[in-house]
Design a protein around this motif. Structure first.
Motif, PDB file in Angstrom:
ATOM      1  N   ASP A   1     -16.161  10.144  61.189  1.00 54.05           N
ATOM      2  CA  ASP A   1     -15.377   9.530  62.098  1.00 54.05           C
ATOM      3  C   ASP A   1     -14.755   7.885  61.517  1.00 54.05           C
ATOM      4  OD1 ASP A   1     -14.247   9.077  64.615  1.00 54.05           O
ATOM      5  OD2 ASP A   1     -15.800   8.342  65.959  1.00 54.05           O
ATOM      6  N   ASP A   2     -13.676   7.683  62.140  1.00 50.54           N
ATOM      7  CA  ASP A   2     -13.255   6.356  61.828  1.00 50.54           C
ATOM      8  C   ASP A   2     -12.902   6.408  60.317  1.00 50.54           C
ATOM      9  OD1 ASP A   2     -12.527   5.064  64.154  1.00 50.54           O
ATOM     10  OD2 ASP A   2     -14.660   4.168  64.321  1.00 50.54           O
TER      11      ASP A   2
ATOM     12  N   SER B   1     -12.262  10.673  68.485  1.00 52.49           N
ATOM     13  CA  SER B   1     -13.850  10.790  68.535  1.00 52.49           C
ATOM     14  C   SER B   1     -14.361  11.885  69.609  1.00 52.49           C
ATOM     15  CB  SER B   1     -14.310   9.336  68.899  1.00 52.49           C
ATOM     16  OG  SER B   1     -14.125   8.532  68.054  1.00 52.49           O
TER      17      SER B   1
HETATM   18 MG    MG Z   1     -12.871   6.896  67.954  1.00 47.56          MG
END
Ligand code: MG
Ligand code: ADP
Ligand code: ZN
Length: 205
Positions: free
Chosen positions: A91-92, A22
């Motif tokens: 993200d993710d 991240s």
């Molecule tokens: Mg992360």
């Protein structure tokens, strides 16, 4: 500024939990903003009320993001404004379904730069779909390692702590830690047959 004449680009940032995925995603997205590109970010809805409007790293960097339930919702949010968007951050991505891969390729055909971060493997050490397919179609792959919480070596695995075997357990403080290949125990203390074989070969002390 729109870049519709460019061929587009897929960058995938992957590795275990705590490896700085991240952070690296946010760093790249903020540089794109400094370059005055129009950046739009997305993250899956994981019922984390504290992160509802941003991507956040464990080291406290954040960037504003739309929280979407699935790939369909991501597409719905993105398409009305797509002409104005240069860079898309996700993200993710391991929590999105396989249709994310097709969407990401479509976005490159529209000249977009797509930055994706996600876990390469599950807590069982298996490939975490759809990240392997995204790696296959990427222009650039960044594999990060964390620090093993037992021995300090580079960590490529995410260790589940405690008894739960559910694939999606998030936001639970202390539920996971980074581990190197030797300290990783995917089945909670039981030796995998493969590890025992390796012991016989003298690979594992
Ligand atoms: Mg992360
Ligand atoms: P990811 O998105 O890969 O889970 P983050 O970018 O959210 O990772 O967080 C990375 C940060 O986590 C590091 O800069 C560091 O401050 C912190 N951190 C906590 N535990 C570890 C660890 N075991 N190894 C490396 N960094 C860790
Ligand atoms: Zn270790």
């Amino acid at each position: 500024m729109s870049q519709d004449s460019s061929p587009g680009r897929i960058e995938v940032i992957t590795g275990p939990m705590f490896s700085g995925k991240s952070e690296e995603l946010i760093r790249r997205l903020k540089r794109a903003q400094i370059a005055r590109r129009c950046v739009l970010c997305f993250r899956p809805d994981l019922n984390l009320s504290s992160y509802r409007t941003s991507i956040a790293s464990h080291g406290a960097q954040t960037i504003n993001a739309y929280v979407v339930a699935n790939t369909g919702e991501l597409k719905e949010a993105l398409l009305p404004v797509i002409q104005d968007v240069d860079v898309i951050g996700i993200d993710d991505a391991q929590f999105f379904d396989a249709s994310l891969v097709r969407l990401v390729i479509e976005l490159t055909h529209m000249g977009k730069r797509v930055l994706i971060s996600g876990l390469d493997t599950t807590f069982a050490g298996e490939p975490f779909p759809p990240i392997p397919d995204l790696l296959a179609v990427a222009d650039e792959v960044v594999k990060l390692s964390a620090v093993c919480m037992l021995c300090g070596a580079p960590a490529v695995h995410t260790q589940r702590l405690g008894p739960s075997q559910s694939l999606v357990l998030v936001g639970t403080e202390g539920a996971y830690e980074a581990r190197c290949r030797l300290c990783f125990q995917p089945y909670h203390g039981e030796h995998e047959p493969e590890q025992l074989e390796m012991q016989g070969l003298g690979v594992r002390s």
